[in-house]
Design an enzyme around this catalytic site. Structure first.
Site, PDB file in Angstrom:
ATOM      1  N   LYS A  22       0.832  -1.216   0.000  1.00  0.00           N
ATOM      2  CA  LYS A  22       0.000   0.000   0.000  1.00  0.00           C
ATOM      3  C   LYS A  22       0.860   1.258   0.000  1.00  0.00           C
ATOM      4  O   LYS A  22       0.647   2.174  -0.795  1.00  0.00           O
ATOM      5  CB  LYS A  22      -0.913  -0.016   1.236  1.00  0.00           C
ATOM      6  CG  LYS A  22      -1.572   1.326   1.533  1.00  0.00           C
ATOM      7  CD  LYS A  22      -2.483   1.263   2.732  1.00  0.00           C
ATOM      8  CE  LYS A  22      -1.834   1.464   4.078  1.00  0.00           C
ATOM      9  NZ  LYS A  22      -1.517   2.841   4.460  1.00  0.00           N
ATOM     10  N   ARG A 122       0.701  14.119  13.617  1.00  0.00           N
ATOM     11  CA  ARG A 122       1.137  13.938  12.233  1.00  0.00           C
ATOM     12  C   ARG A 122       1.200  15.243  11.428  1.00  0.00           C
ATOM     13  O   ARG A 122       0.459  15.437  10.456  1.00  0.00           O
ATOM     14  CB  ARG A 122       0.271  12.892  11.538  1.00  0.00           C
ATOM     15  CG  ARG A 122       0.219  11.587  12.315  1.00  0.00           C
ATOM     16  CD  ARG A 122      -0.451  10.490  11.577  1.00  0.00           C
ATOM     17  NE  ARG A 122       0.337   9.966  10.486  1.00  0.00           N
ATOM     18  CZ  ARG A 122      -0.096   9.046   9.634  1.00  0.00           C
ATOM     19  NH1 ARG A 122      -1.305   8.557   9.752  1.00  0.00           N
ATOM     20  NH2 ARG A 122       0.673   8.614   8.663  1.00  0.00           N
ATOM     21  N   ARG A 400      -8.696  -0.550   4.687  1.00  0.00           N
ATOM     22  CA  ARG A 400      -7.825   0.459   4.084  1.00  0.00           C
ATOM     23  C   ARG A 400      -6.468  -0.140   3.703  1.00  0.00           C
ATOM     24  O   ARG A 400      -5.801   0.367   2.804  1.00  0.00           O
ATOM     25  CB  ARG A 400      -7.595   1.621   5.050  1.00  0.00           C
ATOM     26  CG  ARG A 400      -8.850   2.413   5.336  1.00  0.00           C
ATOM     27  CD  ARG A 400      -8.546   3.601   6.185  1.00  0.00           C
ATOM     28  NE  ARG A 400      -7.524   4.433   5.551  1.00  0.00           N
ATOM     29  CZ  ARG A 400      -7.059   5.561   6.058  1.00  0.00           C
ATOM     30  NH1 ARG A 400      -7.535   5.997   7.191  1.00  0.00           N
ATOM     31  NH2 ARG A 400      -6.136   6.249   5.428  1.00  0.00           N
TER      32      ARG A 400
HETATM   33  N1  EPU Z   1       6.697  14.108  11.180  1.00  0.00           N
HETATM   34  C1  EPU Z   1       6.902  15.432  11.487  1.00  0.00           C
HETATM   35  N2  EPU Z   1       6.730  16.346  10.494  1.00  0.00           N
HETATM   36  C2  EPU Z   1       6.390  15.995   9.213  1.00  0.00           C
HETATM   37  C3  EPU Z   1       6.200  14.650   8.915  1.00  0.00           C
HETATM   38  C4  EPU Z   1       6.356  13.713   9.926  1.00  0.00           C
HETATM   39  O1  EPU Z   1       7.226  15.769  12.606  1.00  0.00           O
HETATM   40  O2  EPU Z   1       6.257  16.888   8.368  1.00  0.00           O
HETATM   41  C5  EPU Z   1       6.850  13.094  12.227  1.00  0.00           C
HETATM   42  C6  EPU Z   1       5.583  12.257  12.441  1.00  0.00           C
HETATM   43  O3  EPU Z   1       4.670  12.898  13.296  1.00  0.00           O
HETATM   44  C7  EPU Z   1       6.149  10.978  13.003  1.00  0.00           C
HETATM   45  C8  EPU Z   1       7.472  10.831  12.257  1.00  0.00           C
HETATM   46  O4  EPU Z   1       7.795  12.140  11.779  1.00  0.00           O
HETATM   47  O5  EPU Z   1       6.423  11.127  14.370  1.00  0.00           O
HETATM   48  C9  EPU Z   1       7.440   9.878  11.102  1.00  0.00           C
HETATM   49  O6  EPU Z   1       6.288  10.121  10.286  1.00  0.00           O
HETATM   50  P1  EPU Z   1       6.315   9.909   8.721  1.00  0.00           P
HETATM   51  O7  EPU Z   1       6.205  11.213   8.035  1.00  0.00           O
HETATM   52  O8  EPU Z   1       7.446   9.015   8.339  1.00  0.00           O
HETATM   53  O9  EPU Z   1       4.928   9.158   8.464  1.00  0.00           O
HETATM   54  P2  EPU Z   1       4.077   9.252   7.170  1.00  0.00           P
HETATM   55  O10 EPU Z   1       4.969   9.422   5.999  1.00  0.00           O
HETATM   56  O11 EPU Z   1       2.941  10.186   7.355  1.00  0.00           O
HETATM   57  C10 EPU Z   1       4.202   6.691   6.626  1.00  0.00           C
HETATM   58  C11 EPU Z   1       3.225   5.575   6.447  1.00  0.00           C
HETATM   59  C12 EPU Z   1       2.620   5.215   7.794  1.00  0.00           C
HETATM   60  C13 EPU Z   1       3.754   4.796   8.736  1.00  0.00           C
HETATM   61  C14 EPU Z   1       4.779   5.926   8.841  1.00  0.00           C
HETATM   62  C15 EPU Z   1       5.993   5.554   9.660  1.00  0.00           C
HETATM   63  C16 EPU Z   1       2.428   6.009   4.202  1.00  0.00           C
HETATM   64  C17 EPU Z   1       1.312   6.390   3.310  1.00  0.00           C
HETATM   65  N3  EPU Z   1       2.178   6.007   5.517  1.00  0.00           N
HETATM   66  O12 EPU Z   1       3.454   7.786   7.143  1.00  0.00           O
HETATM   67  O13 EPU Z   1       1.780   4.100   7.558  1.00  0.00           O
HETATM   68  O14 EPU Z   1       3.241   4.527  10.022  1.00  0.00           O
HETATM   69  O15 EPU Z   1       5.240   6.281   7.513  1.00  0.00           O
HETATM   70  O16 EPU Z   1       6.640   4.459   9.130  1.00  0.00           O
HETATM   71  O17 EPU Z   1       3.511   5.672   3.748  1.00  0.00           O
HETATM   72  C18 EPU Z   1      -0.040   2.672   7.927  1.00  0.00           C
HETATM   73  O18 EPU Z   1       0.196   2.138   6.837  1.00  0.00           O
HETATM   74  O19 EPU Z   1      -0.836   2.164   8.768  1.00  0.00           O
HETATM   75  C19 EPU Z   1       0.620   3.913   8.279  1.00  0.00           C
HETATM   76  C20 EPU Z   1       0.162   4.736   9.217  1.00  0.00           C
END
Ligand code: EPU
Length: 425
Positions: A22, A122, A400
């Site tokens: 996904k 997030r 999802r």
């Molecule tokens: N963060 C910030 N600022 C930002 C972005 C992230 O502080 O601008 C923080 C977040 O709050 C978190 C950490 O950085 O504490 C890591 O978040 P990340 O941005 O890596 O998460 P994401 O890209 O929004 C993806 C996956 C999530 C998975 C996380 C961590 C996708 C679509 N989603 O989210 O997947 O948990 O990486 O590995 O790739 C899931 O599939 O159930 C899911 C939630």
């Protein structure tokens, strides 16, 4: 509203095939905005989130068509619309992945701020900072992030945040930088296999990316990207969930297309607690025949233990022979499943970003409430082993990210069925 009825106690046996990832498919679909020709993707999972991304891309002028299960064609037909509105973004945060491609290709992106969700605040500050470093002007109007740039210019930028690297922020900056003038170096880039898959896809479309899979990614901008035919990697989180399903039921399961190299941190912890995991090419054979040992786990960015398997691993450790500790370092509040697992007889105590798991001899079925995708998976796993009947409500969360999960578990011998009631209790 659909719910699952599970009668626990069946040992899982047989073979299950892992679907496409996904979290690789969503940004790669968004990247089709960058391409001048048609993109054909194979191994695309049939999930609610994939359908939501499809709807968003259709609104953004990308035509999509399915060609049998798993094959999706995407082609840009109209470049006028640059707005991802709140209606879709609030349903699925990964919608923000259109931000980088829209900015790079259409010079403008208006994307609604996603807001918080069940697993934490997030924020998207790293996305906006990274794109601003490439030369975009950014402001916030009525809850939308507005980004504009006549052209993007490559630069060296640091993308780390308070919790380490960010997966989708790396994806956004990477996608935007493919069409920027000159060289971009992303320092503290996410190393997750889904980011590597995106970079491989972009290179297949003519991008010049090196270093993906490491924290330093270099992108030499090109004038345009063409279409390509590409196959999405198998889903490592789904793989991990099936492995835990086999372990928690003391079963014996062959997981096909497992790509174990994407899951070494989890394999390390599972072997430490006494689960047998044998690799046979791209397959993995999992078995477990005795009460498990307790362990200590800390979630970390890749290659550390994935936060997306934290809840499922907690379900397993509920039944270990002693006390385990899980600390969540990515989303310190991602513990909505704790209270629900306790309803099934687990002994869990949350202290800040840590949960202490006192192993119990058995879980007992009860009605429980799914709160997010991975928490729902943990409740299903617990239901597979809990004595009697477990009803998992709000399974739209699980739809999802897991394709037809109940059918695939039933094929392995689980007693699980999807039922529907018109209104929620
Ligand atoms: N963060 C910030 N600022 C930002 C972005 C992230 O502080 O601008 C923080 C977040 O709050 C978190 C950490 O950085 O504490 C890591 O978040 P990340 O941005 O890596 O998460 P994401 O890209 O929004 C993806 C996956 C999530 C998975 C996380 C961590 C996708 C679509 N989603 O989210 O997947 O948990 O990486 O590995 O790739 C899931 O599939 O159930 C899911 C939630």
């Amino acid at each position: 509203m659909d719910y699952f009825r599970i009668v626990g106690g069946k040992r899982l046996r047989g073979t299950v095939e892992v679907s496409g990832a996904k979290n690789a498919a969503l940004p790669i679909m968004a990247a089709s905005i960058l391409c001048d020709g048609e993109v054909t993707l194979h191994n695309v999972p049939d999930l609610a989130d994939v359908r939501t991304m499809e709807t968003l891309l259709n609104q953004l002028g990308v035509s999509t068509s399915w060609d049998g299960p798993g094959t999706l064609h995407l082609k840009v037909e109209d470049e006028m619309n640059c707005h991802a509105d709140y209606e879709l973004v609030r349903r699925m945060r990964a919608s923000v992945c259109v931000m980088g491609p829209l900015l790079a290709k259409r010079h403008k992106a208006q994307v609604s701020m996603p807001g918080g969700c069940a697993i934490g605040d997030r924020p998207i500050d790293l996305h906006v900072n990274g794109l601003s470093a490439l030369g975009a002007d950014a402001d916030l109007v009525s809850g939308d992030v507005n980004l504009r740039a006549k052209h993007l210019v490559g630069t060296e930028l640091f993308l780390g945040g308070p919790f380490g690297s960010s997966v989708t922020a790396t994806a956004n900056v990477l996608m935007a930088a493919t069409l920027a003038d000159g060289r971009t170096v992303i320092e503290s880039a996410a190393c997750e296999p889904e980011v590597t898959d995106l970079a491989n896809f972009l290179n297949a479309c003519g991008a010049q990316i090196t270093g993906h899979g490491s924290p330093r990614i270099t992108i030499d901008g090109v004038k345009n990207l063409h279409g390509c035919v590409y196959s999405i990697i198998p889903d490592r989180i789904e793989t991990g969930t099936f492995i835990i399903a086999a372990a928690i039921t003391n079963g014996e399961v062959r997981v096909r297309s497992a790509r174990l190299e994407h899951l070494l941190a989890m394999v390390d912890r599972l072997r430490a607690v006494g689960v047998n995991i044998e690799r046979e090419g791209d397959d993995v054979v999992v078995s477990s025949a005795r009460r498990l040992e307790p362990t200590t786990i800390t979630t970390q960015p890749f290659p550390g233990f994935p936060t997306d398997l934290q809840a499922q691993m907690m379900a397993l450790l509920c039944l270990a022979d002693g006390n385990s500790i899980i600390t969540e370092k990515i989303y310190p509040d991602r513990f909505m499943h704790v209270a629900e697992l306790n309803r099934l007889g687990a002994h869990l105590r949350k202290e800040g970003p840590t949960v202490i798991i006192e192993g119990v001899k058995r879980l007992v079925g009860a009605p429980v409430m799914a709160s997010d995708l991975r928490a729902s998976a943990a409740l299903v796993l617990a239901g597979l082993v809990a004595k009697g009947e477990t009803l998992v409500n709000r399974v739209y969360h699980i739809d999802r990210g897991y394709e037809k999960i109940e059918r695939r578990l039933r094929a392995l011998g689980a007693d699980i069925e999807r039922l529907n009631r018109a209104t929620e209790d």
